[in-house]
Motif scaffolding. Structure first.
Motif, mmCIF file in Angstrom:
data_model
loop_
_atom_site.group_PDB
_atom_site.id
_atom_site.type_symbol
_atom_site.label_atom_id
_atom_site.label_comp_id
_atom_site.label_asym_id
_atom_site.label_seq_id
_atom_site.Cartn_x
_atom_site.Cartn_y
_atom_site.Cartn_z
ATOM 1 N N GLN A 1 35.561 47.058 38.572
ATOM 2 C CA GLN A 1 35.622 48.460 38.958
ATOM 3 C C GLN A 1 35.847 48.575 40.460
ATOM 4 O OE1 GLN A 1 31.837 49.940 37.214
ATOM 5 N NE2 GLN A 1 33.149 51.515 36.294
ATOM 6 N N ILE A 2 36.543 49.626 40.835
ATOM 7 C CA ILE A 2 36.789 49.906 42.248
ATOM 8 C C ILE A 2 35.480 50.364 42.891
ATOM 9 C CG2 ILE A 2 37.992 51.466 43.813
ATOM 10 C CD1 ILE A 2 39.735 49.288 42.762
ATOM 11 N N SER A 3 35.331 50.019 44.184
ATOM 12 C CA SER A 3 34.203 50.508 44.970
ATOM 13 C C SER A 3 34.775 51.285 46.153
ATOM 14 C CB SER A 3 33.331 49.332 45.424
ATOM 15 O OG SER A 3 32.208 49.807 46.127
ATOM 16 N N GLY A 4 33.991 51.459 47.207
ATOM 17 C CA GLY A 4 34.488 52.220 48.354
ATOM 18 C C GLY A 4 33.606 52.078 49.569
ATOM 19 N N ASN A 5 34.167 52.435 50.715
ATOM 20 C CA ASN A 5 33.416 52.536 51.955
ATOM 21 C C ASN A 5 34.070 53.600 52.812
ATOM 22 O OD1 ASN A 5 35.735 51.034 52.517
ATOM 23 N ND2 ASN A 5 34.758 49.981 54.227
ATOM 24 N N LEU A 6 33.492 53.917 53.943
ATOM 25 C CA LEU A 6 33.943 55.072 54.703
ATOM 26 C C LEU A 6 34.867 54.722 55.873
ATOM 27 C CD1 LEU A 6 30.705 57.242 54.788
ATOM 28 C CD2 LEU A 6 32.623 57.304 53.176
ATOM 29 N N ASP A 7 34.898 53.455 56.321
ATOM 30 C CA ASP A 7 35.813 53.128 57.412
ATOM 31 C C ASP A 7 36.956 52.274 56.870
ATOM 32 O OD1 ASP A 7 34.482 50.787 56.958
ATOM 33 O OD2 ASP A 7 34.254 50.252 59.074
ATOM 34 N N SER A 8 38.033 52.182 57.651
ATOM 35 C CA SER A 8 39.238 51.509 57.168
ATOM 36 C C SER A 8 39.099 50.000 57.105
ATOM 37 C CB SER A 8 40.438 51.898 58.035
ATOM 38 O OG SER A 8 41.579 51.189 57.636
ATOM 39 N N PRO A 9 38.641 49.305 58.172
ATOM 40 C CA PRO A 9 38.563 47.836 58.083
ATOM 41 C C PRO A 9 37.582 47.408 57.006
ATOM 42 C CG PRO A 9 38.383 48.583 60.366
ATOM 43 C CD PRO A 9 38.244 49.797 59.501
ATOM 44 N N GLU A 10 37.893 46.269 56.363
ATOM 45 C CA GLU A 10 37.050 45.757 55.285
ATOM 46 C C GLU A 10 36.338 44.482 55.738
ATOM 47 O OE1 GLU A 10 36.886 47.865 53.179
ATOM 48 O OE2 GLU A 10 38.805 48.849 52.891
ATOM 49 N N GLY A 11 35.436 44.002 54.911
ATOM 50 C CA GLY A 11 34.652 42.801 55.234
ATOM 51 C C GLY A 11 35.246 41.548 54.638
ATOM 52 N N GLY A 12 36.575 41.442 54.627
ATOM 53 C CA GLY A 12 37.240 40.292 54.005
ATOM 54 C C GLY A 12 36.915 38.957 54.633
ATOM 55 N N PHE A 13 36.588 38.919 55.938
ATOM 56 C CA PHE A 13 36.300 37.641 56.583
ATOM 57 C C PHE A 13 35.041 37.010 56.012
ATOM 58 C CE2 PHE A 13 38.720 37.670 60.884
ATOM 59 C CZ PHE A 13 39.899 37.839 60.194
ATOM 60 N N ASP A 14 34.032 37.843 55.644
ATOM 61 C CA ASP A 14 32.837 37.299 54.984
ATOM 62 C C ASP A 14 33.229 36.600 53.688
ATOM 63 O OD1 ASP A 14 30.773 37.829 56.696
ATOM 64 O OD2 ASP A 14 30.267 39.776 55.834
ATOM 65 N N ALA A 15 34.149 37.229 52.931
ATOM 66 C CA ALA A 15 34.567 36.668 51.649
ATOM 67 C C ALA A 15 35.347 35.372 51.836
ATOM 68 C CB ALA A 15 35.409 37.695 50.899
ATOM 69 N N ILE A 16 36.258 35.348 52.807
ATOM 70 C CA ILE A 16 37.051 34.134 53.045
ATOM 71 C C ILE A 16 36.146 32.965 53.411
ATOM 72 C CG2 ILE A 16 38.761 33.088 54.570
ATOM 73 C CD1 ILE A 16 40.142 35.771 54.769
ATOM 74 N N MET A 17 35.139 33.227 54.245
ATOM 75 C CA MET A 17 34.227 32.165 54.648
ATOM 76 C C MET A 17 33.510 31.589 53.440
ATOM 77 S SD MET A 17 32.885 30.230 56.943
ATOM 78 C CE MET A 17 33.256 30.933 58.552
ATOM 79 N N GLN A 18 33.021 32.432 52.563
ATOM 80 C CA GLN A 18 32.297 31.946 51.387
ATOM 81 C C GLN A 18 33.220 31.194 50.433
ATOM 82 O OE1 GLN A 18 28.768 32.169 51.011
ATOM 83 N NE2 GLN A 18 29.209 32.611 53.164
ATOM 84 N N VAL A 19 34.439 31.668 50.270
ATOM 85 C CA VAL A 19 35.403 30.967 49.414
ATOM 86 C C VAL A 19 35.683 29.572 49.965
ATOM 87 C CG1 VAL A 19 37.786 30.958 48.581
ATOM 88 C CG2 VAL A 19 36.453 33.073 48.539
ATOM 89 N N ALA A 20 35.728 29.448 51.301
ATOM 90 C CA ALA A 20 36.055 28.170 51.916
ATOM 91 C C ALA A 20 34.919 27.169 51.804
ATOM 92 C CB ALA A 20 36.433 28.377 53.390
ATOM 93 N N VAL A 21 33.678 27.626 51.999
ATOM 94 C CA VAL A 21 32.563 26.679 52.101
ATOM 95 C C VAL A 21 31.798 26.487 50.797
ATOM 96 C CG1 VAL A 21 32.308 27.144 54.560
ATOM 97 C CG2 VAL A 21 30.957 28.466 52.933
ATOM 98 N N CYS A 22 31.990 27.363 49.826
ATOM 99 C CA CYS A 22 31.256 27.233 48.548
ATOM 100 C C CYS A 22 32.129 26.510 47.530
ATOM 101 C CB CYS A 22 30.837 28.609 48.034
ATOM 102 S SG CYS A 22 29.702 29.489 49.128
#
Length: 792
Positions: free
Chosen positions: A233-254
């Motif tokens: 399901q789609i989610s949302g937030n109020l500002d334009s930039p997203e937290g993708g760097f947190d996700a990339i870090m976890q994908v790389a190290v996990c």
């Protein structure tokens, strides 16, 4: 006066340049070989002359040889290399027997050991070949903010479609899926709990915001991918930039949670927005830097509220460490941003994502082909003092140097390229400890492991005798032909303690007499013994008990020390055989004094220093063979000069046989003949031939004992009257008469003109002019008087 300090014991002017071995002022063989690859150490105990310091044993190899150190006495260890694992690259076609990823080799060799000596590069070749049908793991990381709603619909069928397309590239393909939105503390600090549960506006039903979720571990089941993605399901937030760097870090190290294998690893990052990076977490009160570790619990990133976003540099490091190649699939609006990011992340690509992600499969295929067609080598951190250079040999013979030497482009599957890698060290690490570095192609899991061993001591070091009696009652270790003093001891035999050097009595032993300088000002007084200074030129040395001797201040001849025919010892030339004189410039040989009759100086002189000194004053020349005042010299050569210069005379038929003993030089006029005052004697000759013609020539023997004859090319012959000079004389006479007549006429005309001008002047003076008015002249001016004018 005390002239010695520990810091100046082996002082050598820093301004001097040249032989680095000499400049180093080393105290042992180990220190010598670390200076540079050109330096060797002489182990001969008798090598040093009186006054020479121990450091003089360290010199360039050729210099040591010239100074009398035999090759067997020179320590000069060289570097080496040994390949420990050298599995050939895999030659395998698609459709062949399936291999495990660990059984496929794309880089060769895999492991080697290098022994490095300072300043000496060790080079080896590295081969890389893209294997056919190489396994691929692809993880699709998607932005699930509200603006990506229509994109999610197209991604739901991505699994099976991408499986079909990737089957054209590899038979071993796995795919995974993850999603991200934003830290839950970021844009919702002042919002209500209800807003956190459903961040979408209106009647839209959205899931709560989250930082990163691992939806599907890497799998070869495309349908499972479709099913699980379809449940998102789609989610949302109020500002334009997203937290993708947190996700990339976890994908790389996990790695275990994601399921990465040691194969080609692709991360597709899909978004239509920008990104937060290190420092932005302060907006939500997060100040702790990202720790770069895995924090997944139940496939959810649990520390997003605790750690800040990672920096770009941190991401680059982790992506490289885990051999992950990144594909940024972003909308056209954010292309410039992610292209700049691509330039900072090696082995990454950017593709333009359509508004609804309908082109995502073609984008992935194109990006993969772009990434896999380029190989870039990188190395792990190098030890201090170690440098590495690359040279690439790519397709079509293209060679790269410098930074371009690390890479090859446009590589197709099955293509093989090679690299030459050179590793050099400038110093030895502490304790000579071995180091290990790794070289690998970016984005690939394979690597070359290189063990570095450092050559820090000579082989003779192992045979050293500790506390040797040679070194002043055991005050040092006798190794490699010299004493290596214990701490606190100095001197060639470690005969002094550093605490005793202050005694002025020791300086007296370093003076030749009371009126001379300490060590003749050419050395330092160490323990009452002179240790002579070293020169920039390794061929030049001070020596002697008081450094009073040298081998470079002897007499010179032709700008050469000892004339090039001897050696300089203690400022005196020791001449070679057959040479004498203070500058060894006087030859004792007589070959150069032999005359043509094989007599020394023609029997009319003595041979001194290879040059004739003529004792008969009538004879001259290098071999006393020329007699300018002797009759018959010109007559002696007349017939040969005549036949060679003009082809006439009695010897014209035997000229080549009898008259080739001199060099003939023809000149046009007599004034071009050589004149007296030459560096060698000269004879002027005038002879008459059978036609009553005179011919002129000179005869000489030059400084090279070669006979030279200069001849005027045209003889002076008697001739009848010549009409041409007569005609020329008549014409000249006529011209002169004409000129005389012209001058007389001109003179008469000048006299006539002057008379006429004088007559004119006289008549002008006698003329009387009438100044009366013309009676018929009427003025053009009319005067009218105003009757009203009263003169006021």
């Amino acid at each position: 006066m005390f002239h010695f300090t520990l810091t100046s014991l082996y002082h050598f002017s820093a301004q001097q340049e040249g032989n680095e071995c000499i400049k180093a002022n080393v105290k042992s063989c180990g220190e010598c070989i670390q200076v540079g690859a050109k330096c060797g150490w002489c182990t001969d105990p008798e090598f040093l002359k009186q006054g020479e310091a121990t450091s003089t044993r360290c010199d360039e190899l050729e210099s040591l040889r010239k100074r009398g150190c035999g090759a067997a006495k020179v320590e000069n260890p060289r570097g080496s290399q040994r390949v420990l694992k050298n599995t050939p690259v895999t030659n395998r076609n698609k459709g062949a027997d399936k291999l495990k990823p660990e059984d496929i080799t794309q880089i060769q060799p895999q492991k080697l050991t290098l022994s490095l000596r300072s300043g000496e590069p060790q080079s080896f070749n590295l081969k890389f070949k893209r294997a056919e049908d190489y396994p691929i793991d692809l993880y699709y990381l998607m932005d699930l903010s509200f603006s990506m709603k229509d994109d999610l619909e197209n991604v739901k069928n991505l699994g099976t479609q991408l499986m079909l397309e990737m089957a054209k590239i590899t038979s071993d393909f796995r795919i995974g899926f993850g999603s991200f939105v934003e830290k839950t503390v970021m844009p919702y600090i002042s919002t209500t709990p209800a807003k956190l549960l459903n961040p979408c506006t209106g009647d839209q039903n959205c899931t709560s915001p989250f930082s990163y979720k691992n939806v599907l571990k890497l799998t070869s089941n495309g349908r499972k991918f479709n099913t699980l993605v379809g449940q998102q399901q789609i989610s949302g937030n109020l500002d334009s930039p997203e937290g993708g760097f947190d996700a990339i870090m976890q994908v790389a190290v996990c790695g275990d949670d994601i399921g990465w294998r040691n194969v080609t690893r692709l991360l597709v990052f899909s978004t239509d927005a920008g990104f937060h990076f290190a420092g932005d977490g302060k907006l939500g009160g997060i100040v702790l830097p990202n720790d770069g570790k895995c924090h997944l619990e139940n496939n959810m990133y649990t520390m997003s509220h605790y750690y800040d976003y990672p920096s770009i540099a941190h991401l680059v490091q982790k992506l490289s460490d885990n051999n992950i190649q990144t594909i940024f699939a972003v909308t056209e609006e954010f292309q410039p941003v992610y292209k700049e990011l691509k330039n900072l992340i090696p082995k990454s690509a950017v593709g333009t994502l359509s508004a609804n992600s309908s082109n995502v499969i073609n984008l992935i295929i194109d990006a993969y082909n772009s990434l896999s067609s380029e190989v870039i080598l990188e190395n792990s951190k190098l030890p201090d003092g170690v440098t590495i250079t690359y040279q690439s040999r790519c397709k079509n013979g293209v060679i790269g140097e410098g930074e371009m030497g690390r890479k090859c482009s446009n590589i197709s599957i099955g293509d093989e390229v090679s690299f030459t890698i050179s590793i050099t060290t400038k110093q030895c690490p502490k304790m000579g400890k071995s180091e290990t570095i790794k070289i690998k192609p970016l984005g690939f899991t394979e690597e070359v492991e290189i063990a570095l061993n450092f050559i820090c001591e000579c082989d003779c070091h192992k045979d050293g005798i500790k506390n040797s009696e040679i070194c002043h009652n055991g005050n040092g270790t006798f190794e490699c032909g010299a004493c290596r003093c214990n701490d606190g001891r100095i001197g060639r035999q470690c005969e002094c303690s550093t605490n005793e050097v202050t005694s002025e009595d020791l300086d007296k032993n370093c003076r030749k007499d009371n009126g001379t300088d300490i060590c003749s000002n050419n050395g330092d007084c160490v323990c009452g013994t002179c240790e002579c200074k070293k020169r920039e030129n390794p061929e030049e040395r001070y020596s002697g008990k008081f450094c009073e001797c040298d081998n470079f201040n002897c007499d010179r001849s032709n700008n050469k020390l000892c004339g090039g025919h001897g050696r300089c010892e203690c400022r005196v030339c020791i001449c070679d055989t057959n040479w004498t004189g203070s500058a060894c410039d006087c030859s004792l040989g007589t070959t150069t004094c032999l005359a043509s009759n094989k007599q020394i100086c023609n029997g009319r002189g003595t041979c001194e220093c290879g040059t004739c000194k003529c004792t008969d004053p009538k004879f001259q020349g290098p071999t006393c063979e020329i007699c300018p005042t002797c009759p018959g010299v010109c007559t002696e050569h007349k017939e040969c000069v005549q036949c060679r210069a003009f082809g006439t005379g009695e010897k014209k038929d035997t000229c080549e046989r009898d008259c080739s003993y001199f060099n003939l030089i023809m000149v046009k006029h007599r004034n071009e003949l050589p004149q007296p005052g030459q560096a060698f004697p000269l004879m002027h000759c005038k002879e008459r031939d059978a036609d009553d013609c005179w011919f002129y020539y000179t005869y000489a023997v030059n400084n090279n004992t070669e006979k030279e004859v200069h001849v005027v090319e045209k003889p002076d012959c008697p001739e009848g009257p010549d009409i041409i000079p007569i005609v020329a004389g008549v014409v000249a006479g006529i011209v002169l008469i004409g000129l005389a007549l012209l001058l007389i006429w001109k003179l008469l005309m000048i006299i006539h003109d002057r008379r006429e001008f004088a007559k004119f002047e006289k008549e002008k003076m006698n003329a009387k002019w009438d100044t009366g008015e013309n009676p018929i002249y009427k003025s053009a001016v009319t005067t009218v008087v105003n009757p009203k004018y009263e003169g006021k």
